[in-house]
Design an enzyme around this catalytic site. Structure first.
Site, PDB file in Angstrom:
ATOM      1  N   ASP A 185      -4.615   1.416   7.411  1.00 15.74           N
ATOM      2  CA  ASP A 185      -5.379   1.570   9.032  1.00 15.74           C
ATOM      3  C   ASP A 185      -4.643   2.294   9.836  1.00 15.74           C
ATOM      4  OD1 ASP A 185      -3.158  -0.524   8.998  1.00 15.74           O
ATOM      5  OD2 ASP A 185      -3.909  -0.961  10.928  1.00 15.74           O
ATOM      6  N   ASP A 243       0.928  -1.139  -0.022  1.00 12.73           N
ATOM      7  CA  ASP A 243      -0.031  -0.047  -0.117  1.00 12.73           C
ATOM      8  C   ASP A 243       0.911   1.148  -0.067  1.00 12.73           C
ATOM      9  OD1 ASP A 243       0.981  -0.521   2.791  1.00 12.73           O
ATOM     10  OD2 ASP A 243      -1.032  -0.561   3.590  1.00 12.73           O
ATOM     11  N   ILE A 244       1.835   1.385   0.695  1.00 11.77           N
ATOM     12  CA  ILE A 244       2.592   2.503   1.169  1.00 11.77           C
ATOM     13  C   ILE A 244       4.107   2.351   1.251  1.00 11.77           C
ATOM     14  CG2 ILE A 244       1.885   2.707   3.555  1.00 11.77           C
ATOM     15  CD1 ILE A 244       1.674   5.824   3.072  1.00 11.77           C
ATOM     16  N   THR A 257       9.987  -2.328   5.368  1.00 12.88           N
ATOM     17  CA  THR A 257       9.130  -3.532   4.924  1.00 12.88           C
ATOM     18  C   THR A 257       9.605  -3.957   3.486  1.00 12.88           C
ATOM     19  OG1 THR A 257       7.379  -2.514   6.123  1.00 12.88           O
ATOM     20  CG2 THR A 257       6.688  -4.210   4.364  1.00 12.88           C
ATOM     21  N   LYS A 283       5.663   7.993   0.620  1.00 11.21           N
ATOM     22  CA  LYS A 283       5.821   9.395   1.299  1.00 11.21           C
ATOM     23  C   LYS A 283       7.398   9.948   1.119  1.00 11.21           C
ATOM     24  CE  LYS A 283       3.109   8.090   5.290  1.00 11.21           C
ATOM     25  NZ  LYS A 283       3.266   7.630   6.889  1.00 11.21           N
ATOM     26  N   ASP A 307       7.159   3.867   3.276  1.00  8.69           N
ATOM     27  CA  ASP A 307       7.564   5.026   4.164  1.00  8.69           C
ATOM     28  C   ASP A 307       8.746   4.956   4.603  1.00  8.69           C
ATOM     29  OD1 ASP A 307       6.990   6.788   6.584  1.00  8.69           O
ATOM     30  OD2 ASP A 307       6.097   5.391   7.684  1.00  8.69           O
ATOM     31  N   THR A 308       9.372   4.115   5.593  1.00  4.99           N
ATOM     32  CA  THR A 308      10.445   4.227   5.775  1.00  4.99           C
ATOM     33  C   THR A 308      11.347   3.261   5.042  1.00  4.99           C
ATOM     34  OG1 THR A 308      10.259   1.893   7.316  1.00  4.99           O
ATOM     35  CG2 THR A 308      10.231   3.890   8.557  1.00  4.99           C
ATOM     36  N   GLY A 309      10.565   2.160   4.369  1.00  2.53           N
ATOM     37  CA  GLY A 309      11.253   1.588   3.381  1.00  2.53           C
ATOM     38  C   GLY A 309      11.856   0.248   3.852  1.00  2.53           C
TER      39      GLY A 309
HETATM   40  P1  IMP Z   1       7.748   0.927   5.690  1.00  2.00           P
HETATM   41  O1  IMP Z   1       8.057  -0.324   6.247  1.00  2.00           O
HETATM   42  O2  IMP Z   1       8.113   2.133   6.896  1.00  2.00           O
HETATM   43  O3  IMP Z   1       7.921   1.470   4.546  1.00  2.00           O
HETATM   44  O4  IMP Z   1       6.235   0.916   5.877  1.00  2.00           O
HETATM   45  C1  IMP Z   1       5.324   0.258   5.336  1.00  2.00           C
HETATM   46  C2  IMP Z   1       4.187  -0.053   6.116  1.00  2.00           C
HETATM   47  O5  IMP Z   1       3.670   0.696   7.080  1.00  2.00           O
HETATM   48  C3  IMP Z   1       2.924  -0.045   5.178  1.00  2.00           C
HETATM   49  O6  IMP Z   1       2.810  -1.519   4.558  1.00  2.00           O
HETATM   50  C4  IMP Z   1       1.760   0.197   6.069  1.00  2.00           C
HETATM   51  O7  IMP Z   1       1.089  -0.761   6.539  1.00  2.00           O
HETATM   52  C5  IMP Z   1       2.529   1.034   7.200  1.00  2.00           C
HETATM   53  N1  IMP Z   1       2.234   2.267   7.137  1.00  2.00           N
HETATM   54  C6  IMP Z   1       3.254   3.401   6.647  1.00  2.00           C
HETATM   55  N2  IMP Z   1       2.992   4.415   6.638  1.00  2.00           N
HETATM   56  C7  IMP Z   1       1.494   4.661   7.192  1.00  2.00           C
HETATM   57  C8  IMP Z   1       0.217   5.479   6.953  1.00  2.00           C
HETATM   58  O8  IMP Z   1       0.451   6.466   6.803  1.00  2.00           O
HETATM   59  N3  IMP Z   1      -0.750   4.798   7.507  1.00  2.00           N
HETATM   60  C9  IMP Z   1      -1.102   3.704   7.582  1.00  2.00           C
HETATM   61  N4  IMP Z   1      -0.102   2.800   7.395  1.00  2.00           N
HETATM   62  C10 IMP Z   1       1.135   3.257   7.145  1.00  2.00           C
HETATM   63 MG    MG Z   2       0.447  -2.341   6.039  1.00  2.00          MG
END
Ligand code: IMP
Ligand code: MG
Length: 182
Positions: free
Chosen positions: A161, A101-102, A108, A133, A104-106
């Site tokens: 969510d 879905d998104i 995941t 983001k 963010d930090t990368g």
């Molecule tokens: P990352 O590992 O920080 O890149 O984040 C990835 C996961 O964090 C996504 O699959 C989302 O489940 C969750 N996430 C990151 N930002 C948001 C947000 O703004 N709203 C809801 N979930 C988020």
């Molecule tokens: Mg998620």
């Protein structure tokens, strides 16, 4: 539920129009290739359903449950649920496209990429996110396909969510600070 939304960022028709473009791009890039989409649950369910129905190729898909968020904060640690330990696909001879879905930090996408890089025989490994983001990466990874670049705010809806709620909003919006419990 609507009273908890501060501002709508992306409306349903704009999301659908962009998904149509992404589907076209993916179908063109993977023409005559054996494409398997690996969708990360739960956030990417609506994106998966809408995108896949527009890709004019006979794609395979599978889902993987991954989590790193607690409330509105990333824990920095990416947890794979049981099914990830025996990933139910045979990657040999296939092109893998990871869907989330998104970005963010990368962390995941980086962790999932690493998991699949260990799979022998995958022909390629790319990533696709609906949202990314800007200025939030702590793990150095970017998506090969992405729908929209958004500001650094906590968003919900269309699969995203807050404590497992608001996923069923048809649009993507910024949650009011008052709806976020500390
Ligand atoms: P990352 O590992 O920080 O890149 O984040 C990835 C996961 O964090 C996504 O699959 C989302 O489940 C969750 N996430 C990151 N930002 C948001 C947000 O703004 N709203 C809801 N979930 C988020
Ligand atoms: Mg998620």
């Amino acid at each position: 539920m609507l009273e908890d939304i501060d501002r709508i960022l992306l409306r349903e028709p704009d999301i659908q129009a962009r998904i149509e473009e992404l589907a076209f791009q993916i179908a063109r890039d993977y023409h005559a290739k054996d494409l398997t989409i690996v969708a990360l649950l739960n956030g990417s369910v609506f994106f998966l359903a809408d995108l896949l129905r527009r890709i004019a190729l006979p794609v395979h898909f599978t889902c993987l449950r991954v989590s790193s968020y607690e409330g509105d904060q990333s824990t920095g640690e990416v947890r794979f649920a049981q099914e990830a330990t025996d990933i139910a696909i045979n990657a040999a001879g296939r092109h893998l496209l990871i869907l989330d879905d998104i970005l963010d930090t990368g962390c995941t996408l980086q962790a999932v990429r690493a998991r699949f890089s260990d799979q022998p025989g995958a022909l390629s490994l790319k990533t696709c996110v609906l949202l990314k983001k800007s200025g939030t990466r702590t793990c150095p990874v970017e998506a090969d396909y992405w729908g929209f670049e958004i500001e650094n705010a906590f968003v919900v809806g269309y699969g995203l969510d807050y404590r497992d709620r608001y996923r069923n909003l048809p649009f993507i919006g910024i949650l009011k600070q008052s709806a976020i419990s500390s």
